[in-house]
Design a protein around this motif. Structure first.
Motif, PDB file in Angstrom:
ATOM      1  N   VAL A 163       0.832  -1.203   0.000  1.00 12.10           N
ATOM      2  CA  VAL A 163       0.000   0.000   0.000  1.00 12.10           C
ATOM      3  C   VAL A 163       0.866   1.252   0.000  1.00 12.10           C
ATOM      4  O   VAL A 163       0.657   2.184  -0.794  1.00 12.10           O
ATOM      5  CB  VAL A 163      -0.944  -0.020   1.226  1.00 12.10           C
ATOM      6  N   ARG A 164       1.874   1.293   0.874  1.00 12.66           N
ATOM      7  CA  ARG A 164       2.749   2.477   0.924  1.00 12.66           C
ATOM      8  C   ARG A 164       3.559   2.616  -0.354  1.00 12.66           C
ATOM      9  O   ARG A 164       3.792   3.733  -0.826  1.00 12.66           O
ATOM     10  CB  ARG A 164       3.665   2.375   2.148  1.00 12.66           C
ATOM     11  N   GLY A 165       4.008   1.478  -0.907  1.00 11.89           N
ATOM     12  CA  GLY A 165       4.774   1.554  -2.146  1.00 11.89           C
ATOM     13  C   GLY A 165       3.954   2.052  -3.314  1.00 11.89           C
ATOM     14  O   GLY A 165       4.422   2.878  -4.109  1.00 11.89           O
ATOM     15  N   SER A 168       3.379   5.732  -3.079  1.00 15.84           N
ATOM     16  CA  SER A 168       4.578   6.522  -3.398  1.00 15.84           C
ATOM     17  C   SER A 168       4.984   6.426  -4.853  1.00 15.84           C
ATOM     18  O   SER A 168       5.960   7.071  -5.264  1.00 15.84           O
ATOM     19  CB  SER A 168       5.752   6.069  -2.523  1.00 15.84           C
ATOM     20  N   GLY A 169       4.265   5.623  -5.658  1.00 20.31           N
ATOM     21  CA  GLY A 169       4.521   5.564  -7.084  1.00 20.31           C
ATOM     22  C   GLY A 169       5.276   4.343  -7.560  1.00 20.31           C
ATOM     23  O   GLY A 169       5.582   4.239  -8.751  1.00 20.31           O
ATOM     24  N   LEU A 170       5.586   3.394  -6.678  1.00 27.36           N
ATOM     25  CA  LEU A 170       6.290   2.184  -7.094  1.00 27.36           C
ATOM     26  C   LEU A 170       5.338   1.227  -7.797  1.00 27.36           C
ATOM     27  O   LEU A 170       4.157   1.130  -7.421  1.00 27.36           O
ATOM     28  CB  LEU A 170       6.918   1.486  -5.892  1.00 27.36           C
ATOM     29  N   PRO A 171       5.793   0.493  -8.795  1.00 22.56           N
ATOM     30  CA  PRO A 171       4.941  -0.524  -9.418  1.00 22.56           C
ATOM     31  C   PRO A 171       4.746  -1.719  -8.474  1.00 22.56           C
ATOM     32  O   PRO A 171       5.505  -1.924  -7.519  1.00 22.56           O
ATOM     33  CB  PRO A 171       5.721  -0.921 -10.679  1.00 22.56           C
ATOM     34  N   LEU A 172       3.749  -2.517  -8.786  1.00 18.14           N
ATOM     35  CA  LEU A 172       3.418  -3.645  -7.922  1.00 18.14           C
ATOM     36  C   LEU A 172       4.563  -4.649  -7.847  1.00 18.14           C
ATOM     37  O   LEU A 172       4.854  -5.201  -6.775  1.00 18.14           O
ATOM     38  CB  LEU A 172       2.141  -4.323  -8.425  1.00 18.14           C
ATOM     39  N   GLY A 173       5.218  -4.905  -8.995  1.00 16.40           N
ATOM     40  CA  GLY A 173       6.314  -5.862  -8.994  1.00 16.40           C
ATOM     41  C   GLY A 173       7.459  -5.446  -8.085  1.00 16.40           C
ATOM     42  O   GLY A 173       8.044  -6.280  -7.376  1.00 16.40           O
ATOM     43  N   GLU A 174       7.782  -4.152  -8.072  1.00 17.68           N
ATOM     44  CA  GLU A 174       8.850  -3.673  -7.196  1.00 17.68           C
ATOM     45  C   GLU A 174       8.450  -3.786  -5.728  1.00 17.68           C
ATOM     46  O   GLU A 174       9.283  -4.093  -4.860  1.00 17.68           O
ATOM     47  CB  GLU A 174       9.176  -2.218  -7.540  1.00 17.68           C
ATOM     48  N   CYS A 175       7.172  -3.575  -5.416  1.00 15.88           N
ATOM     49  CA  CYS A 175       6.692  -3.747  -4.040  1.00 15.88           C
ATOM     50  C   CYS A 175       6.847  -5.196  -3.589  1.00 15.88           C
ATOM     51  O   CYS A 175       7.240  -5.474  -2.448  1.00 15.88           O
ATOM     52  CB  CYS A 175       5.235  -3.305  -3.934  1.00 15.88           C
ATOM     53  N   LEU A 176       6.560  -6.129  -4.486  1.00 15.96           N
ATOM     54  CA  LEU A 176       6.743  -7.541  -4.148  1.00 15.96           C
ATOM     55  C   LEU A 176       8.224  -7.853  -3.905  1.00 15.96           C
ATOM     56  O   LEU A 176       8.557  -8.655  -3.015  1.00 15.96           O
ATOM     57  CB  LEU A 176       6.195  -8.419  -5.273  1.00 15.96           C
ATOM     58  N   SER A 238      -4.253   0.764  -3.959  1.00  5.48           N
ATOM     59  CA  SER A 238      -3.843   1.060  -2.582  1.00  5.48           C
ATOM     60  C   SER A 238      -5.035   1.065  -1.630  1.00  5.48           C
ATOM     61  O   SER A 238      -4.952   0.547  -0.506  1.00  5.48           O
ATOM     62  CB  SER A 238      -3.124   2.409  -2.536  1.00  5.48           C
ATOM     63  N   GLU A 239      -6.162   1.605  -2.096  1.00  2.59           N
ATOM     64  CA  GLU A 239      -7.352   1.618  -1.248  1.00  2.59           C
ATOM     65  C   GLU A 239      -7.879   0.208  -1.023  1.00  2.59           C
ATOM     66  O   GLU A 239      -8.248  -0.156   0.108  1.00  2.59           O
ATOM     67  CB  GLU A 239      -8.437   2.486  -1.884  1.00  2.59           C
ATOM     68  N   ALA A 240      -7.910  -0.609  -2.078  1.00  2.00           N
ATOM     69  CA  ALA A 240      -8.404  -1.976  -1.945  1.00  2.00           C
ATOM     70  C   ALA A 240      -7.519  -2.794  -1.016  1.00  2.00           C
ATOM     71  O   ALA A 240      -8.012  -3.513  -0.131  1.00  2.00           O
ATOM     72  CB  ALA A 240      -8.475  -2.633  -3.325  1.00  2.00           C
ATOM     73  N   LEU A 241      -6.197  -2.679  -1.169  1.00  2.00           N
ATOM     74  CA  LEU A 241      -5.292  -3.431  -0.305  1.00  2.00           C
ATOM     75  C   LEU A 241      -5.302  -2.880   1.122  1.00  2.00           C
ATOM     76  O   LEU A 241      -5.109  -3.634   2.078  1.00  2.00           O
ATOM     77  CB  LEU A 241      -3.882  -3.403  -0.873  1.00  2.00           C
ATOM     78  N   GLY A 242      -5.518  -1.575   1.264  1.00  2.00           N
ATOM     79  CA  GLY A 242      -5.645  -1.011   2.608  1.00  2.00           C
ATOM     80  C   GLY A 242      -6.860  -1.567   3.333  1.00  2.00           C
ATOM     81  O   GLY A 242      -6.791  -1.905   4.526  1.00  2.00           O
TER      82      GLY A 242
END
Length: 326
Positions: A163-165, A168-176, A238-242
């Motif tokens: 959610v924070r990533g 802040s503009g990070l793609p989903l793959g980078e968050c993983l 981000s809202e859905a995962l939050g």
């Protein structure tokens, strides 16, 4: 009498006139209200454009596809019950032949110990069979349960990282990848496998389904559904995962509350289950010759084996009664 009848008749006529006037003045407003209620019930379909209807139909088809996929995964859940899958769920690195060799060694040791202790051969065979097929599977189940509990306790924090990533503009793959690098085990290991699978060209939904087979808990299933809907239908990730993180933390609090409320029943079950063993030890300490008949007489061996089986069934029933899952 005629005067009273005329009075009652006038009062009734006045009442009818008042009711009629009320209906007359409220009829138009009631019609408007009914039209408004009907419009709300229709969902404003009369004002929805063709593009909106097409979008709704597309959303319904995608949700139906996700439900069908979930049903297919649920039907394949029997695959996750094999020894190989259970070893993966426990996070162990042993192979299936190693597991069976270890089970055979445990059975031989237990059965040989009972035979050396001069128990009857059928008692030694029964104990060896139970030790070979029951004890390793039970230990494997304990390891799976401990690993899943650690995973569930850390999973909400991992979702918060996503959610924070994303905010802040990070793609989903980078968050993983961040989760795979910085999270503790077993979260880091599972997301490392997901990231490696995506890097090898596997679709994200397939990689997440594999993670669900390795860690078959509802939290992972919810996570897969949210990401699947977001990828197919769009929306604020981000809202859905939050919201999902909030739900998972609420489930954790509810699970802890259930554990606290059922602690008394678990203590009672432990006392009842250990009472026969304690009584047997006390009798052995006071009058050893009285209790040794069970260990020296063949009939006593059969009685001990039957008592052990009944105790196992009773413990299983009590555990099923106090084991609440959400």
């Amino acid at each position: 009498m005629n005067q009273d009848f005329a009075t009652y008749g006038a009062a009734g006529l006045a009442f009818l006139v008042i009711v009629a006037l009320g209906f007359a003045f409220s009829g138009t407003e009631t019609g408007k209200q009914s039209k408004r209620v009907k419009a709300i019930g229709d969902g404003g379909r009369g004002r929805v454009s063709d593009a909106g209807l097409a979008r709704r139909k597309d959303m319904a088809d995608k949700v139906k596809g996700l439900r069908d996929r979930e049903d297919a995964v649920r039907k394949k859940r029997a695959v996750g019950k094999s020894i190989e899958d259970r070893i993966k769920q426990a996070g162990l690195t042993i192979t299936v032949p190693t597991f069976w060799i270890g089970s055979a060694v445990i059975g031989l040791v237990a059965g040989g110990g009972m035979f050396v202790a001069k128990f009857e051969y059928y008692v030694a065979l029964g104990v060896g069979f139970a030790a070979a097929f029951g004890l390793p599977r039970w230990l494997l189940g304990v390891a799976i349960g401990m690993r899943q509990k650690k995973f569930i306790s850390q999973f909400a924090d991992a979702i918060d990282i996503i959610v924070r990533g994303v905010k802040s503009g990070l793609p989903l793959g980078e968050c993983l990848r961040v989760i795979a690098r910085e999270s503790p085990q077993p979260i880091a290991g599972e997301f490392t496998l997901v990231v490696d699978a995506i890097a090898m060209g596997v679709q994200m939904d397939q990689a997440l389904n594999r993670m669900y087979l390795r860690t078959p808990v509802q939290e992972v299933n919810f996570f897969n559904i949210v990401l699947g809907i977001q990828q197919k239908a769009g929306g604020n990730l981000s809202e859905a995962l939050g919201n999902l993180s909030t739900v998972l933390r609420s489930r954790k609090m509810l699970r802890e509350k259930i554990k606290a409320l059922s602690s008394e029943a678990k203590a009672s079950a432990m006392i009842i289950g250990s009472l026969p063993v304690i009584v047997m030890l006390l009798v052995y300490m006071t009058t050893p010759a009285y209790i040794m008949e069970l260990f020296t007489n063949p009939l006593g061996h059969l009685i001990l084996l039957t008592a052990a089986g009944l105790m196992a069934v009773g413990i299983y029933i009590m555990r099923s009664m106090i084991n609440f899952k959400i």
